[in-house]
Write a protein that holds these residues in place. Sequence first.
Motif, PDB file in Angstrom:
ATOM      1  N   ALA A  86       0.815  -1.213   0.000  1.00  0.00           N
ATOM      2  CA  ALA A  86       0.000   0.000   0.000  1.00  0.00           C
ATOM      3  C   ALA A  86       0.852   1.267   0.000  1.00  0.00           C
ATOM      4  O   ALA A  86       0.307   2.371  -0.087  1.00  0.00           O
ATOM      5  N   ASP A  87       2.168   1.106   0.128  1.00  0.00           N
ATOM      6  CA  ASP A  87       3.071   2.258   0.246  1.00  0.00           C
ATOM      7  C   ASP A  87       2.599   3.171   1.370  1.00  0.00           C
ATOM      8  O   ASP A  87       2.457   4.391   1.216  1.00  0.00           O
ATOM      9  N   ALA A  88       2.335   2.562   2.528  1.00  0.00           N
ATOM     10  CA  ALA A  88       1.793   3.301   3.667  1.00  0.00           C
ATOM     11  C   ALA A  88       2.919   3.758   4.592  1.00  0.00           C
ATOM     12  O   ALA A  88       3.818   2.977   4.923  1.00  0.00           O
ATOM     13  N   ASN A  89       2.862   5.009   5.007  1.00  0.00           N
ATOM     14  CA  ASN A  89       3.794   5.488   6.021  1.00  0.00           C
ATOM     15  C   ASN A  89       3.096   5.747   7.355  1.00  0.00           C
ATOM     16  O   ASN A  89       3.713   6.187   8.312  1.00  0.00           O
ATOM     17  N   VAL A  90       1.774   5.459   7.395  1.00  0.00           N
ATOM     18  CA  VAL A  90       1.000   5.526   8.634  1.00  0.00           C
ATOM     19  C   VAL A  90       0.230   4.220   8.769  1.00  0.00           C
ATOM     20  O   VAL A  90      -0.421   3.781   7.815  1.00  0.00           O
ATOM     21  N   VAL A  91       0.321   3.585   9.928  1.00  0.00           N
ATOM     22  CA  VAL A  91      -0.412   2.348  10.203  1.00  0.00           C
ATOM     23  C   VAL A  91      -1.248   2.570  11.462  1.00  0.00           C
ATOM     24  O   VAL A  91      -0.711   2.937  12.509  1.00  0.00           O
ATOM     25  N   LEU A  92      -2.552   2.350  11.345  1.00  0.00           N
ATOM     26  CA  LEU A  92      -3.464   2.547  12.467  1.00  0.00           C
ATOM     27  C   LEU A  92      -4.148   1.236  12.823  1.00  0.00           C
ATOM     28  O   LEU A  92      -4.558   0.481  11.942  1.00  0.00           O
ATOM     29  N   MET A  93      -4.262   0.973  14.105  1.00  0.00           N
ATOM     30  CA  MET A  93      -4.977  -0.216  14.592  1.00  0.00           C
ATOM     31  C   MET A  93      -5.655   0.120  15.905  1.00  0.00           C
ATOM     32  O   MET A  93      -5.345   1.143  16.535  1.00  0.00           O
ATOM     33  N   GLY A  94      -6.589  -0.703  16.305  1.00  0.00           N
ATOM     34  CA  GLY A  94      -7.326  -0.440  17.536  1.00  0.00           C
ATOM     35  C   GLY A  94      -6.514  -0.769  18.777  1.00  0.00           C
ATOM     36  O   GLY A  94      -5.604  -1.597  18.751  1.00  0.00           O
ATOM     37  N   GLN A  95      -6.867  -0.112  19.880  1.00  0.00           N
ATOM     38  CA  GLN A  95      -6.263  -0.437  21.174  1.00  0.00           C
ATOM     39  C   GLN A  95      -7.007  -1.653  21.719  1.00  0.00           C
ATOM     40  O   GLN A  95      -7.755  -1.595  22.681  1.00  0.00           O
ATOM     41  N   THR A  96      -6.806  -2.775  21.028  1.00  0.00           N
ATOM     42  CA  THR A  96      -7.443  -4.043  21.363  1.00  0.00           C
ATOM     43  C   THR A  96      -6.351  -5.039  21.723  1.00  0.00           C
ATOM     44  O   THR A  96      -5.161  -4.725  21.684  1.00  0.00           O
TER      45      THR A  96
END
Length: 320
Positions: A86-96
């Motif tokens: 994805a050529d991502a420089n930001v990765v977001l995930m839940g506080q799970t």
Amino acid sequence: MPGTLIIAEAADGAVAPHSFELLAAGRALADQGGGAVSALVAGDESLAQSLFEHGADAVYLAPAGSLDPGYAETGAGAALAACEAADANVVLMGQTSVGRDLGPLMAFKLNTAVAMECVGLTIDGGRLRATRSCYGGNANAEVTWRGDVQIATLKPKAWDALAPDAGRSGAVTAIDATGEQRVRVVSTEAAEATGIRLEDADVVVSGGRGLGDPSAFGMMEDLAGLLGGATGASRAACDLGWYPPSQQVGLTGKTVTPNLYIAVAISGASQHMAGMSGSKNIVAVNRDPDCNMVQVSRFAVVEDYKKVVPALIDAIKALD
């Protein structure tokens, strides 16, 4: 331009609701010049459409089960591959339970850092700036990253999911990469729960140690039932064994944002406030006029709950 990758989770054959909150955060970053928003989810292609509808521009499918709780090492392989694709420089995930394990593991492998339990995100000079609670919820800190990839876990209910748009669609790509799993999950046991989920309730009635007796939670449940809500508890009450830990509200429990939060015999320690401070209306029932919960409430009844709550229950029943 580099974009944002969302690590979505699935439950009972559908995308977990908090994943839509992550997509809302990703879309907000995109509006600030953060690039396209992609989502990684483990499972089959049937999960993709709901992710598109809630803001994803592209969806990556990892092998089923690879993002389950306890399998961070397996999921890390897919997450790293999706991040590159994805050529991502930001990765977001839940506080799970998934995010708590996967976030630090990805950060280690990418030689970067992870900001945990964030409540705000902005793009500043082309880089991510995150806001997170510190000092037990008494203050906020703003953090940035030195590494190329910026990883953050987001606190539940800090973002509102976008209204679904059935007209959105995008490309779906399979990701076959997995990591070496060195931990074996022997068994799992789901917490027993009935009625409205605490996190989803519009009304929450919580009791604290000041109730003085575990049987008083029956009264809290009666009031919550009449209001169409859920029953919560402070950590002190849960630690005493008075109410299930799965119903704990606070920094180390559930985060709730109801329209109405009724705190009965809860003094308002900062750890508890961190889990319910987003409530739109707070009502406190407490004998101590100087306690923190009374001070922050919109309405307060300074009296023994044994006089107040039964009278409130009778008054509500009389309205029927």
